[in-house]
Design an enzyme around this catalytic site. Structure first.
Site, mmCIF file in Angstrom:
data_model
loop_
_atom_site.group_PDB
_atom_site.id
_atom_site.type_symbol
_atom_site.label_atom_id
_atom_site.label_comp_id
_atom_site.label_asym_id
_atom_site.label_seq_id
_atom_site.Cartn_x
_atom_site.Cartn_y
_atom_site.Cartn_z
ATOM 1 N N GLY A 175 32.722 4.649 44.238
ATOM 2 C CA GLY A 175 33.474 5.895 44.296
ATOM 3 C C GLY A 175 33.023 6.733 45.472
ATOM 4 C CB CYS A 176 34.746 9.420 47.322
ATOM 5 S SG CYS A 176 35.462 10.335 45.947
#
Lengths: 336, 336, 336, 336
Positions: free
Chosen positions: D147-148
C-alpha cells in the site's frame, strides 16, 4: 423581520445562512431541505454548528406561512414548483435559481433542457440586479436573483453598451469560475483529482447564462445583442473572473471609458472601478464587484475585466442586497 | 551525442534535465547556472538528486566547446549575450527564451523593455514550431524555441487562418496559465497566498508574446493580422488553456473545421484534435497539444480551444522535439 | 471606542481590519505600517478598498496617544521596540506577535534567534487564551495574543492534561498549517510553484511555538512537560490541523474523554467538541476551534484532533475576543 | 515481454499504462475494465489518447492466457475473485490492491469489512517491498504490491527498528496523502469544494493499512509492534508525507542514525536519505522515496520524515520495480 430559506442545504443556502447570522435585523426561522430533513443545520453545514439551532424540514408551503421574506435556493427546475405554492402565503420571495430569470418559455426549454411548469409566472419576477433595477426591486414582491456569470458580465458591459461605447454584436465573454458555482456534487468530473491542476471549458455556446445575459443586455440597450460566452472551470473554490471583448462604436480612450464607469457606479455600494487589474482575492467573501476597462487601439476593442465572489455578489450576497432594498434597510446591512 | 544546458537552474532548465534523463541518445555533460555555480544539480532540483552527478558551473562559452547541442534556458535579456559567444563553438543552439523570436529590434525593445544587444542575429534563428517549420528546423543550426502562449495559440489558429476560414483581424485570444510559466521567483505577487484562490489578468495588451504570435501568423498567412491577447494567472503549477475567438471568413460548420484540423494535424505526433473539450489534465507532463474547434452560428465566430503543458510542449519538450528533428532522431525520442 | 493597529499591512493586520469593519462598537482610527506609509489601506489590502478611507502612517507612539486599544501586528522582533513606547500612552495593548509570550529571555533568544531588548516587560503580559485565562484577561492592560499553533494545540491538550488523563511527558504534536501563517513574503520557498502540490515539514524541534506550548502547559498543569512538535506547510491559504498523541495516565474510554471535554468547554463560545473528525473547512473564516478526542486501546494513547483558522482564532479573531473581554463586550462581538 | 492490466481504468491503472508506455521491454497487450469495456484507453485516460490503441475489455481470465505478467489494479475486494482465476494461466501476477497483503483472514475481515473469498491464497504472495524482500521477489510468481502509506512508513521505520534503535511499541505515524490515493470517485466528500482549502483526518485507528504496516514490521523485527496511525487528506493530487515518532531504545545522535540509514540504503536505486527535510515536490512523478531522521534529545524520540508519490513508489512505479526484479531487467527500467 422573519425569513425562511427553501433548499438551504446547498452551498448557496449555506452562504445565505452564514451571512444572515451576522447579527442584523433579519432572523431565519425556517429552513427546508428535503434530502436533509430532520438534520440540524450544523450537521450539513459544519461551519454553522453552534450558530444555528434550526432543523431542516421537508418543504411544505404552509410551513413558511406569514414569513416576511423567503429565499428559494433550489437547483433550477425545482423553484418553478415551489414558488407558485409560496405565492400569496409569504411577504416577498427572492429566487436564487434560474427558473424565473428568462421571460421566454422557449428559451428556458432550450437552455435548461426541460419544459417550464409555471410559464404564467415567467416575466413576473423583477430581475434582481440592483445596479440596473434598484427602483423596481424596491417595490417588488418577487425577485429573480441574477446568475453568477451574468452578474459579473452585466456589471461589466452595461455602462459601455448603454452609452453606445461598444457595438451590440459580436461581444466575446470568456469567464472562469471556481467550483462552488457547480453546487455540492458527487460527480467524478467535480472530484478534486479531476479539477485540481487542470482547467476546462464547458457548455460552450450552450450555457444557460448565455440567454440571461443577452436578454438583460437587450432590455437595457433596446437593441438586439449577439454574444459568445465560454465559461471555464478553474481550480479554486470561490470566485469568477470575466474577461470581455467588444468592438468600439466610436473612438474613445481608456481614460474616457474609466471616467464613464466611475460616474455610472459612483453611488453604488458594491461596485469598485479600478485603474489596475482586478483579482478574485480582493472580492472573495465580499459582495463587491471589482472591474476595470481598457481600450485597445490596435484592434479597436474595449477589454472589460470584472470579478466577483460567485457565492456572494453572484448569489447569496446579492440576494441580501435585494432584501435590504425591498425592506428598506441600508444596502450594506449584513454585507459588512 | 553530447548536450549542454546554459541557465539550467530554472524551471525550464530543470524540466529539460528531467526529460533528458529518460535514457535516450542525448547525454547532458555540462550545465551552467551562475547563481548556483558549484552546487550539484540535485541541490537545486531536488527531484534530480541521484539522477545527475553534474555540478553547475559559471557560464563560459569555452566550457561548452565542441558540444553537439546547447540549450539556452536563460531569462530573456541574458540569452542575447550568451548566444553570440556560443556561435561557432558548438554544433547547434536551441534558445528557449524570447531574445531571438522576433525579427524586429524595435518590437523587441517595445515589448521586452530593453535594447537588443545582438541585433545582427535577429531573424537568424529558425522559429522552432515543428508543425509550421519542420523542414527548416531540420537543417537549422540555431533555433528559437517558441514561447508557451504562442505555442498554444499558434497551433490553434494556423490551420483556420491559412485556409482562410477566419478573418485575420480582430482575433481575440484569452489565455490562462499556471504559475511555473513565470519562472522561479521570489516576488510577493507569485507567493502562494497571493495566487491561491485567485485569478488575475496581467500585461493586458502589453505581453511580449503578443508580437510573437502576430508576427508568426502574419508570416504564415501572408496578410496583416490584428489580435487582442489577455493572459491570466490561475492557481495551478503547469498548463495553459487558450480560448480563441475569430470571425468567420466564410460559412462553415463545426464538422467542416474539425475535418480541416484533423487533416492538417494527421501526421503530427504531438497534436491531438478532439471532438470534445480539451483539458489541461490530459496534457500535463506530456508534449501534447490538445485542441478542438466550434463554429458559433449566432455570432459567426470560430471558437478554438487549445491546451498544453507550458513546461513541456510550451518549453522543454518542444526544445527536445526540435533537437530530435535537428539530429535525425524519431520525434518521440525522450518524449514518450 | 477607538482602536489603532500597528503593523497593519500584513495578513494578520489585514484580517484585524476586515473583522473590525463588521459594524461593531470598535472603530479603527489609526493604522501604521512603515513600508506602506502614505498609502491608503485599500492600496495594500485590495479587499478593503472602499471599506476604509484611512491612510497608513509611519509608526510613532505619539500618533496612538489616548486610543482605547492598540493592536500590535508586527513580526516578532519589532514589537519589543514598539510596546515599550506605547505603554502609558494608550488604554490597552494586545500584541499579536511572539515577543511577549515567553517569560524567559533565554528561551526567547534560543528560539527566536535574537536578544530580547525589553526583558523587563517579559512576564508582564497576560497570555491571551480566553479558555485558560479569561478572568486575568478581563483586567489586563497588556495581552500577549497566543500563536496560531499554540492556540490549536493548547485547546486540545489542556483538559486532558489538567485532569490527569494523559502523562505530561512524550507528547507528540504534528501540525499542518496553511501558508498565510508565514506572513506576506517574497521568498522562493513560499512561492506558489514551490508550495503547491507539495508538503514539507520545517523547523523540526526548533519552532518558536514549541517553548510557548510547553511553558503554558507547564503553568497550567504544574508539572514539567516534554513534547515533540513537528509543523508542516501544506498547500492551502488558511487553517491549521493539529494531531496530538499523548500517553494515557489511567484507563479511560473515548466516551469518558469526550464527556470531559464537553464539560470543560460547555460555556465556551468558540470551542466545539465533535464526535466525528473535525476539518478545516468548518472553521475557515470563523473564530471557532473544532476538536475531537479518541482513545486508542492498542497503544494506550489519546489522540486529539484540533482545527482552527490560523488568521482568526489563531490571530486576529482571538485578539478581538480578548478585546471583547477586556472592554466588556459580548464575546461574539464582531466575531459573529 | 507481454503484459496485461486488469482494472486498468482507475488512477493506478492509468499510471501503470503511462509508465509502461515509456518505450521499455514490456508491452501492454491486454487491458480489462468492466465498466469501461468497449472504450479505447484514450477515452478513459485522456492523456493516453494516441499513445495506446488498445480497447478495454470485460475481464475474463482466458483473455490473459499466456501473458508473461499481469498487473491487477482493482479495488480491494475484487482482486480476490480475479487472482485465483488467473493463477496458472499467466506467467506472473502483481496485485496492486490490498487483498493479498495480509496473511490473516480475520485481520482482513476486521479492517476491510468483508470476508476473504480466497483465504487459501493468503500468505502465498510475496510482499513486494524490494528494499525488504528483493531476493524473494526475484523468484516470486505472485507479488502483493505494498500500500501507499505502508511503503512510506516501512521504508522510514525498518532500519531503525531492525537495528534496535527504536522501541517497537508506541510508534506514532501521522501521514498526509494527496487525493488520488482515494481513487477515481464520485463522492461528495472527495469533490473539489470539500477537499480544497481543508484538511481532515479519516479512519483514525481503523485504516486498513494499519495492520499491513504492523505485520510487516513484526515480521522484519521479530517482535510484537504497537503503533498508532492517523492518515489525513490534504488538498493536493499526488504525494504522501509521513511523519513518524518512535521512542529511542538506546542513546544515539542524529548523525549516528543518518549514517545507519545511509548504509542501509546505499545500494537502493530509489531511496534517497537526506540531511535536510524532504518534500513531496522532489518525488512527484518519480519512484523515489526521500527521507530523513532526527533525534530529539528532550523527548528521547526519533523523528522520521518520509515522502513518496503515492501513485508511483506507492503503487504503479513500485509494481514496475517488482516486475523488473522478477524478470531480470535493470531496476530503473521504465522508472526514469
Amino acid at each position: 423581520m422573519q425569513c425562511g430559506v427553501v433548499g438551504a442545504s446547498g452551498y448557496t443556502g449555506g452562504e445565505l445562512l452564514r451571512l444572515l447570522a451576522g447579527g442584523g435585523q433579519a432572523r431565519v426561522v425556517r429552513v427546508s431541505a428535503n434530502a436533509s430533513a430532520g438534520k440540524p443545520v450544523g450537521a450539513v453545514h459544519a461551519s454553522l454548528r453552534g450558530v444555528y439551532t434550526l432543523v431542516f424540514e421537508e418543504f411544505g408551503a404552509e410551513r413558511f406561512d406569514g414569513l416576511d421574506c423567503v429565499f428559494v435556493a433550489l437547483p433550477s427546475g425545482e423553484a418553478m414548483r415551489v414558488v407558485p405554492a409560496l405565492s400569496g402565503r409569504v411577504g416577498k420571495i427572492i429566487d436564487l435559481g434560474g427558473d424565473f430569470r428568462l421571460a421566454d418559455a422557449a428559451a428556458y426549454e432550450t437552455y435548461y433542457g426541460r419544459r417550464h411548469t409555471a410559464p404564467d409566472l415567467l416575466g413576473k419576477a423583477v430581475y434582481g440586479l440592483p445596479e440596473l433595477n434598484r427602483e423596481r426591486i424596491r417595490t417588488a414582491s418577487f425577485v429573480a436573483n441574477p446568475g453568477c456569470y451574468p452578474t459579473s458580465a452585466l456589471l461589466g458591459l452595461l455602462p459601455a453598451l448603454q452609452e453606445n461605447v461598444i457595438r451590440p454584436e459580436g461581444i466575446v465573454i470568456t469567464a472562469m469560475s471556481g467550483v462552488s458555482g457547480a453546487g455540492r456534487s458527487s460527480s467524478v468530473e467535480l472530484s478534486f483529482t479531476e479539477v485540481n491542476e487542470s482547467i476546462r471549458a464547458y457548455k460552450v455556446g450552450k450555457h444557460q447564462h448565455l440567454p440571461e445575459i443577452r436578454s438583460v443586455l437587450e432590455g437595457a440597450a433596446g437593441v438586439p445583442v449577439s454574444l459568445s460566452f465560454v465559461p471555464h472551470l478553474v481550480p479554486l473554490t470561490r470566485g469568477i473572473f470575466t474577461t470581455i471583448h467588444a468592438d468600439l462604436q466610436r473612438p474613445v480612450t481608456t481614460g474616457d471609458v474609466l471616467a464613464l464607469y466611475e460616474r455610472r457606479y459612483a453611488a453604488e455600494p458594491f461596485v469598485r472601478v479600478r485603474h489596475d487589474v482586478p483579482e478574485i482575492r480582493a472580492v472573495a467573501y465580499t459582495n463587491f464587484c471589482d472591474m476595470t476597462v481598457l481600450v485597445e487601439p490596435s484592434t479597436q476593442k474595449l477589454v472589460i475585466l470584472s470579478v466577483i465572489d460567485n457565492l456572494v455578489k453572484g448569489a447569496a450576497g446579492q440576494a441580501l442586497q435585494n432584501m435590504n432594498i425591498m425592506f428598506g434597510y441600508p444596502e450594506r446591512h449584513l454585507l459588512q
